[in-house]
Design an enzyme around this catalytic site. Sequence first.
Site, PDB file in Angstrom:
ATOM      1  N   ASP A 119      -9.177   6.224  -1.863  1.00 37.68           N
ATOM      2  CA  ASP A 119      -8.003   6.841  -2.619  1.00 37.68           C
ATOM      3  C   ASP A 119      -8.421   7.569  -3.975  1.00 37.68           C
ATOM      4  OD1 ASP A 119      -8.554   4.715  -4.272  1.00 37.68           O
ATOM      5  OD2 ASP A 119      -6.673   4.050  -4.171  1.00 37.68           O
ATOM      6  N   GLU A 150       0.964  -1.175  -0.100  1.00 38.49           N
ATOM      7  CA  GLU A 150      -0.056   0.047  -0.061  1.00 38.49           C
ATOM      8  C   GLU A 150       0.837   1.386   0.086  1.00 38.49           C
ATOM      9  OE1 GLU A 150      -3.055   0.623  -0.441  1.00 38.49           O
ATOM     10  OE2 GLU A 150      -3.818  -1.732  -0.641  1.00 38.49           O
ATOM     11  N   TYR A 201      -6.554   6.329   4.938  1.00 39.38           N
ATOM     12  CA  TYR A 201      -7.013   5.209   3.770  1.00 39.38           C
ATOM     13  C   TYR A 201      -6.111   4.020   3.941  1.00 39.38           C
ATOM     14  CZ  TYR A 201      -5.528   2.688  -0.276  1.00 39.38           C
ATOM     15  OH  TYR A 201      -5.270   1.887  -1.034  1.00 39.38           O
TER      16      TYR A 201
END
Length: 368
Positions: free
Chosen positions: A135, A34, A117
Amino acid sequence: MTDLVPRLLDWFNRAARRLPWRQTLDPYGIWISEIMLQQTQVKTVIPYWQRWMQELPDVRALAHAPPERVLKLWEGLGYYSRARNLQKAARIIVDQHRGRFPNDWAEVLALPGIGRYTAGAITSIAHNQPAPILDGNVIRVLTRLFGLGGDPRQKATNRRLWSLATAAVNQAARLPAPSGLPFPVSGACSALNQSLMELGALVCTPKLPRCPECPLHDSCQARATGRAGQLPNLRPRAKATERQQIAFALESRGRWLVRKRPAGSVNAHLWEFPSFELPIRRSRNPDPVEVLHRELRIRASSLTPLPMIRHSITRYRITVTPFLGRLTHIPQDQPLVDGQSWHTAPEIEALALTSAHRRLWRQITHHR
Ligand code: SF4
């Protein structure tokens, strides 16, 4: 929303890509992917993630790795504070969580470099927690689907987007985990969040969205009103600022002069060849001999121009004019300043160079 979530899950079952980080439910591997994927394309990240996981397969390995090694593994991805934050967070996990990546969303969010996020992505994908994510891909899908014309960076629209993402993942929490995916999933919350990102990446793309292939096309307000190309309504970014630099790759008897960027600067702790800012809009190009002598008190026996390097850092568009300089000897009569040192070519290969100066080094090695 009620019928959108099952349709998204069904589409994800059919269309999901087999990505390396999807083969694991280990929050550590998901976390690394991520962070790497922020502002970077999937195809760029794949080899970086694989190399990283091979060398630093768990939190403890990352916490105890030499910082130089961590930066080297990140070299080329840019945004080096992310790599430094990864290691800071790993050390906190070792000290405060006995080396186990925390399950709790608030504890994940408290780690350096992790925002709302990323905390949602890690906890939903690894543990199927109903944590929403938002996102760029998800923002695009939701603003178009619900025809939201406000700027997603502004409070009211942003709050509405988070509440839509929350409603979607809460609904998924009541559904069974999808079966038939070519990789493991922790449950429907994980699959739903990943399906939103996947739809934004593959179908609801920034330019020319593929609406006829979209599983949500008959519910999409932007498609119905012909506004897909105008949403999301993002204000144009501030204009980039131009900067000019001159760089010197200086070699003497097989050794090269490089310096480590100081703490607190952009690209802190990365290495580069000596380079200097030039005033913009000069009527004539600077004399490299003069600049080299003024800045480093060095006279090279030859200075050869190399192809210009253009790159961007945050809002700066930087043009580097590089020169390859040969010295007959390493000057002994002056101390090295600013973290400078002389290194052999194999040592330079092993250092974590800034992206622009890695390109400069490649120019040199290709010419030799
Ligand atoms: Fe995006 Fe088109 Fe699907 Fe709407 S129908 S969500 S604009 S791809």
